[in-house]
Scaffold this motif. Sequence first.
Motif, PDB file in Angstrom:
ATOM      1  N   UNK A   1       0.855  -1.191   0.000  1.00  0.00           N
ATOM      2  CA  UNK A   1       0.000   0.000   0.000  1.00  0.00           C
ATOM      3  C   UNK A   1       0.884   1.230   0.000  1.00  0.00           C
ATOM      4  N   UNK A   2       0.428   2.303  -0.641  1.00  0.00           N
ATOM      5  CA  UNK A   2       1.191   3.542  -0.562  1.00  0.00           C
ATOM      6  C   UNK A   2       1.131   4.114   0.856  1.00  0.00           C
ATOM      7  N   UNK A   3       2.051   5.018   1.144  1.00  0.00           N
ATOM      8  CA  UNK A   3       2.130   5.630   2.466  1.00  0.00           C
ATOM      9  C   UNK A   3       2.396   7.120   2.340  1.00  0.00           C
ATOM     10  N   UNK A   4       1.919   7.859   3.340  1.00  0.00           N
ATOM     11  CA  UNK A   4       2.310   9.256   3.500  1.00  0.00           C
ATOM     12  C   UNK A   4       3.123   9.324   4.783  1.00  0.00           C
ATOM     13  N   UNK A   5       4.331   9.861   4.661  1.00  0.00           N
ATOM     14  CA  UNK A   5       5.224  10.067   5.791  1.00  0.00           C
ATOM     15  C   UNK A   5       5.123  11.541   6.167  1.00  0.00           C
ATOM     16  N   UNK A   6       4.654  11.809   7.375  1.00  0.00           N
ATOM     17  CA  UNK A   6       4.508  13.191   7.841  1.00  0.00           C
ATOM     18  C   UNK A   6       5.659  13.548   8.776  1.00  0.00           C
ATOM     19  N   UNK A   7       6.283  14.692   8.559  1.00  0.00           N
ATOM     20  CA  UNK A   7       7.082  15.287   9.617  1.00  0.00           C
ATOM     21  C   UNK A   7       6.067  15.742  10.661  1.00  0.00           C
ATOM     22  N   UNK A   8       6.493  15.935  11.912  1.00  0.00           N
ATOM     23  CA  UNK A   8       5.522  16.308  12.945  1.00  0.00           C
ATOM     24  C   UNK A   8       5.450  17.821  13.141  1.00  0.00           C
ATOM     25  N   UNK A   9       6.505  18.399  13.732  1.00  0.00           N
ATOM     26  CA  UNK A   9       6.490  19.820  14.086  1.00  0.00           C
ATOM     27  C   UNK A   9       6.580  20.678  12.823  1.00  0.00           C
ATOM     28  N   UNK A  10       5.579  21.526  12.622  1.00  0.00           N
ATOM     29  CA  UNK A  10       5.523  22.357  11.422  1.00  0.00           C
ATOM     30  C   UNK A  10       4.645  21.770  10.335  1.00  0.00           C
ATOM     31  N   UNK A  11       4.222  20.503  10.500  1.00  0.00           N
ATOM     32  CA  UNK A  11       3.339  19.860   9.514  1.00  0.00           C
ATOM     33  C   UNK A  11       2.027  19.450  10.192  1.00  0.00           C
ATOM     34  N   UNK A  12       2.103  18.607  11.218  1.00  0.00           N
ATOM     35  CA  UNK A  12       0.893  18.218  11.937  1.00  0.00           C
ATOM     36  C   UNK A  12       0.533  19.226  13.026  1.00  0.00           C
TER      37      UNK A  12
ATOM     38  N   UNK B   1       4.329   4.961  -5.079  1.00  0.00           N
ATOM     39  CA  UNK B   1       3.161   5.827  -4.922  1.00  0.00           C
ATOM     40  C   UNK B   1       3.115   6.504  -3.555  1.00  0.00           C
ATOM     41  N   UNK B   2       4.208   6.433  -2.817  1.00  0.00           N
ATOM     42  CA  UNK B   2       4.283   7.033  -1.490  1.00  0.00           C
ATOM     43  C   UNK B   2       5.015   8.362  -1.552  1.00  0.00           C
ATOM     44  N   UNK B   3       4.838   9.170  -0.492  1.00  0.00           N
ATOM     45  CA  UNK B   3       5.546  10.453  -0.436  1.00  0.00           C
ATOM     46  C   UNK B   3       5.638  10.949   0.994  1.00  0.00           C
ATOM     47  N   UNK B   4       6.505  11.924   1.180  1.00  0.00           N
ATOM     48  CA  UNK B   4       6.697  12.563   2.478  1.00  0.00           C
ATOM     49  C   UNK B   4       6.250  14.015   2.399  1.00  0.00           C
ATOM     50  N   UNK B   5       5.663  14.496   3.489  1.00  0.00           N
ATOM     51  CA  UNK B   5       5.315  15.915   3.614  1.00  0.00           C
ATOM     52  C   UNK B   5       6.131  16.469   4.775  1.00  0.00           C
TER      53      UNK B   5
ATOM     54  N   UNK C   1      11.862   8.314  -2.020  1.00  0.00           N
ATOM     55  CA  UNK C   1      10.489   8.837  -1.962  1.00  0.00           C
ATOM     56  C   UNK C   1      10.396  10.221  -2.577  1.00  0.00           C
ATOM     57  N   UNK C   2       9.210  10.541  -3.065  1.00  0.00           N
ATOM     58  CA  UNK C   2       8.921  11.926  -3.420  1.00  0.00           C
ATOM     59  C   UNK C   2       8.744  12.700  -2.114  1.00  0.00           C
ATOM     60  N   UNK C   3       9.117  13.957  -2.117  1.00  0.00           N
ATOM     61  CA  UNK C   3       8.934  14.791  -0.933  1.00  0.00           C
ATOM     62  C   UNK C   3       8.302  16.113  -1.322  1.00  0.00           C
ATOM     63  N   UNK C   4       7.423  16.618  -0.483  1.00  0.00           N
ATOM     64  CA  UNK C   4       6.735  17.885  -0.742  1.00  0.00           C
ATOM     65  C   UNK C   4       6.918  18.807   0.457  1.00  0.00           C
ATOM     66  N   UNK C   5       7.248  20.063   0.166  1.00  0.00           N
ATOM     67  CA  UNK C   5       7.470  21.067   1.196  1.00  0.00           C
ATOM     68  C   UNK C   5       6.149  21.747   1.531  1.00  0.00           C
ATOM     69  N   UNK C   6       5.726  21.607   2.773  1.00  0.00           N
ATOM     70  CA  UNK C   6       4.468  22.175   3.250  1.00  0.00           C
ATOM     71  C   UNK C   6       4.719  23.580   3.766  1.00  0.00           C
ATOM     72  N   UNK C   7       3.832  24.498   3.366  1.00  0.00           N
ATOM     73  CA  UNK C   7       3.995  25.918   3.684  1.00  0.00           C
ATOM     74  C   UNK C   7       3.517  26.292   5.076  1.00  0.00           C
ATOM     75  N   UNK C   8       2.751  25.413   5.717  1.00  0.00           N
ATOM     76  CA  UNK C   8       2.260  25.740   7.046  1.00  0.00           C
ATOM     77  C   UNK C   8       0.850  26.288   7.076  1.00  0.00           C
ATOM     78  N   UNK C   9       0.155  26.312   5.936  1.00  0.00           N
ATOM     79  CA  UNK C   9      -1.234  26.810   5.961  1.00  0.00           C
ATOM     80  C   UNK C   9      -2.183  25.665   6.326  1.00  0.00           C
ATOM     81  N   UNK C  10      -3.032  25.196   5.427  1.00  0.00           N
ATOM     82  CA  UNK C  10      -3.998  24.138   5.729  1.00  0.00           C
ATOM     83  C   UNK C  10      -3.489  22.812   5.152  1.00  0.00           C
ATOM     84  N   UNK C  11      -3.218  21.843   6.022  1.00  0.00           N
ATOM     85  CA  UNK C  11      -2.618  20.583   5.577  1.00  0.00           C
ATOM     86  C   UNK C  11      -3.564  19.758   4.723  1.00  0.00           C
TER      87      UNK C  11
END
Length: 176
Positions: A11-22, A136-140, A155-165
């Motif tokens: 199964x694909x997965x999403x890997x979340x950083x914690x502080x600044x993302x969640x 098909x997995x990625x990290x935020x 993995x693919x990685x995406x930079x989250x801006x800190x607005x609405x996850x």
Amino acid sequence: MSSASGDQPRRPAVFFDRDGVLNKDIGYLFESDRLIWIDGAREAVKAVNDTGYFAFVVTNQSGVARGLYEEAHIQELHGWMAQELGRIGAHIDAFEYCPFHPEGTVERYRKVSYRRKPSPGMINDLLARFPVDLEHSFLVGDQPTDLEAARAAGLKGYLFSGSNLELFLRPLLQRS
């Protein structure tokens, strides 16, 4: 625990950083009463669950090496986060953290670790334990070191801006 070597479908997965993302990054967070969820964070985890993806957290926690809190505090906070997510029917499949830092003040945690981002150790450890469809997995993440860890693990990685996850994540789930 699942084993990646079993007959389970990948199964694909999403890997979340914690502080600044969640949650808001307030620096060395370990108390639940100081955690402020990022807008849409819980709903984003639920969307990952509803899509059938694994949801993982990979977080550097050098506060342990710096003597600011203990590993038990991280585990308590992650347990509390899991309860809060459960209130909306969401869950994290595994929380991974790295308590080590080469400049730590607590000797047993003062070291270079293959698990500390930008190294991919936490991600690779999860890939060894769960049947993840890497393609098909990625990290935020919210830092370049998060994206470096993703790249190093393939993995693919995406930079989250800190607005609405949730708004940030939904198009990525459709793309993967």
